[in-house]
Motif scaffolding. Structure first.
Motif, short mmCIF file in Angstrom:
data_model
loop_
_atom_site.label_atom_id
_atom_site.label_comp_id
_atom_site.label_asym_id
_atom_site.label_seq_id
_atom_site.Cartn_x
_atom_site.Cartn_y
_atom_site.Cartn_z
N GLN A 91 22.79 -59.93 75.44
CA GLN A 91 22.28 -58.66 74.94
C GLN A 91 22.05 -58.73 73.43
O GLN A 91 21.10 -58.13 72.90
CB GLN A 91 23.25 -57.52 75.27
CG GLN A 91 23.37 -57.24 76.75
CD GLN A 91 24.43 -58.10 77.45
OE1 GLN A 91 24.86 -59.13 76.95
NE2 GLN A 91 24.86 -57.66 78.62
N VAL A 92 22.90 -59.46 72.72
CA VAL A 92 22.73 -59.62 71.28
C VAL A 92 21.57 -60.57 71.01
O VAL A 92 20.74 -60.32 70.13
CB VAL A 92 24.04 -60.11 70.61
CG1 VAL A 92 23.82 -60.43 69.14
CG2 VAL A 92 25.15 -59.07 70.79
N GLN A 93 21.49 -61.64 71.77
CA GLN A 93 20.38 -62.58 71.60
C GLN A 93 19.04 -61.88 71.81
O GLN A 93 18.06 -62.19 71.15
CB GLN A 93 20.52 -63.75 72.58
CG GLN A 93 21.68 -64.69 72.26
CD GLN A 93 21.53 -65.37 70.92
OE1 GLN A 93 20.49 -65.90 70.59
NE2 GLN A 93 22.59 -65.34 70.12
N ALA A 94 19.01 -60.89 72.70
CA ALA A 94 17.77 -60.18 73.01
C ALA A 94 17.25 -59.34 71.85
O ALA A 94 16.05 -59.10 71.76
CB ALA A 94 17.97 -59.29 74.24
N ILE B 114 29.53 -52.38 71.81
CA ILE B 114 30.25 -53.26 72.72
C ILE B 114 31.68 -52.74 72.82
O ILE B 114 32.44 -52.76 71.84
CB ILE B 114 30.23 -54.73 72.23
CG1 ILE B 114 28.77 -55.19 72.12
CG2 ILE B 114 31.03 -55.62 73.18
CD1 ILE B 114 28.59 -56.54 71.48
N GLY B 115 32.03 -52.21 73.99
CA GLY B 115 33.36 -51.66 74.21
C GLY B 115 34.26 -52.70 74.86
O GLY B 115 33.84 -53.40 75.79
N LEU B 116 35.48 -52.78 74.37
CA LEU B 116 36.44 -53.78 74.85
C LEU B 116 37.72 -53.10 75.31
O LEU B 116 38.06 -52.01 74.85
CB LEU B 116 36.79 -54.75 73.72
CG LEU B 116 35.64 -55.42 72.98
CD1 LEU B 116 36.15 -56.12 71.72
CD2 LEU B 116 34.94 -56.41 73.89
N ASP B 117 38.44 -53.78 76.20
CA ASP B 117 39.76 -53.30 76.56
C ASP B 117 40.77 -53.89 75.58
O ASP B 117 40.40 -54.59 74.63
CB ASP B 117 40.11 -53.63 78.02
CG ASP B 117 40.23 -55.12 78.31
OD1 ASP B 117 40.32 -55.94 77.36
OD2 ASP B 117 40.24 -55.48 79.49
N ARG C 172 34.10 -54.25 78.36
CA ARG C 172 34.02 -53.17 79.34
C ARG C 172 32.62 -52.61 79.44
O ARG C 172 32.21 -52.15 80.50
CB ARG C 172 34.95 -52.02 78.91
CG ARG C 172 36.33 -52.18 79.39
CD ARG C 172 37.02 -50.83 79.52
NE ARG C 172 38.34 -51.11 80.05
CZ ARG C 172 39.44 -50.55 79.64
NH1 ARG C 172 39.41 -49.65 78.70
NH2 ARG C 172 40.58 -50.88 80.18
N ASN C 173 31.91 -52.58 78.30
CA ASN C 173 30.62 -51.92 78.29
C ASN C 173 29.78 -52.45 77.14
O ASN C 173 30.30 -52.69 76.06
CB ASN C 173 30.85 -50.40 78.11
CG ASN C 173 29.58 -49.62 78.09
OD1 ASN C 173 28.57 -50.01 78.67
ND2 ASN C 173 29.59 -48.49 77.41
N GLU D 69 39.13 -49.48 74.25
CA GLU D 69 40.24 -49.42 73.31
C GLU D 69 39.87 -50.06 71.98
O GLU D 69 40.51 -49.82 70.97
CB GLU D 69 41.46 -50.09 73.92
CG GLU D 69 41.93 -49.33 75.15
CD GLU D 69 43.11 -49.98 75.83
OE1 GLU D 69 44.16 -50.03 75.19
OE2 GLU D 69 42.95 -50.43 76.97
N ARG D 70 38.83 -50.88 72.02
CA ARG D 70 38.31 -51.53 70.83
C ARG D 70 36.80 -51.53 70.92
O ARG D 70 36.24 -51.53 72.02
CB ARG D 70 38.83 -52.96 70.72
CG ARG D 70 40.33 -53.02 70.54
CD ARG D 70 40.83 -54.42 70.50
NE ARG D 70 42.25 -54.40 70.13
CZ ARG D 70 43.09 -55.33 70.44
NH1 ARG D 70 42.70 -56.39 71.12
NH2 ARG D 70 44.35 -55.24 70.06
N VAL D 71 36.14 -51.57 69.74
CA VAL D 71 34.69 -51.51 69.71
C VAL D 71 34.16 -52.49 68.67
O VAL D 71 34.77 -52.69 67.62
CB VAL D 71 34.22 -50.06 69.35
CG1 VAL D 71 32.73 -50.01 69.05
CG2 VAL D 71 34.59 -49.09 70.46
#
Length: 161
Positions: free
Chosen positions: A34-37, A49-52, A58-59, A87-89
């Motif tokens: 998605q970043v390369q795009a 970019i959502g992280l646990d 996560r998303n 929980e992290r972004v």
């Protein structure tokens, strides 16, 4: 009296070890498809970019698409972090000009987003700027002030306390 109430429950997607991605560095983020795009895009794109807690993704979603020199983000888009139970972004956006220098607007949105997320106990890990061939981590170059103070955000925090 029969009460049959359905309660919607947010569930995690199934684990697929080969597809699950754990983020350990800014390079891991930059290598995401998605970043390369967005690296060669002629308009700025801002990715969320959502992280646990374990830094598993996560998303990934687009928060905004702007012009060739800026992207505007509505602070209400913070709900993306809440709805995905992140929980992290990490934020990522491209600079079509190929300049790695963060603009004042980039620094401002990073610091404001950090404060908004902190209100909900969500950690903003980084904001990465990508160009066609390079990238820069705003956290690593110290353009990200995790202790940024803003009167408007302080008012929001007080509303929640």
């Amino acid at each position: 009296m029969n009460l049959n109430i359905e309660v919607p429950i947010l569930t995690k997607t199934g684990k697929n070890i080969e597809e699950d991605i754990k983020v350990l560095s800014s390079t891991d983020i930059v290598n995401l498809k998605q970043v390369q795009a967005i690296r060669n895009a002629v308009k700025e794109h801002l990715l969320f970019i959502g992280l646990d807690r374990g830094n598993n993704i996560r998303n990934i979603s687009i928060l905004g698409i702007g012009s060739n020199c800026e992207v505007l983000v509505d602070s209400k888009d913070i709900r993306t972090a809440l709805l995905s139970c992140s929980e992290r972004v990490v934020l990522v956006h491209n600079h079509p000009s190929n300049s790695l220098e963060p603009s004042n607007a980039d620094i401002h949105i990073t610091n404001i987003t950090n404060n908004l997320l902190k209100t909900f106990y969500i950690e903003l890990l980084d904001h990465i700027i990508v160009t066609e061939n390079e990238y820069i981590s705003m956290e690593k170059i110290k353009k990200f002030n995790k202790n940024y103070i803003n009167d408007e955000i302080n008012k929001v925090e007080k509303q929640f306390l």
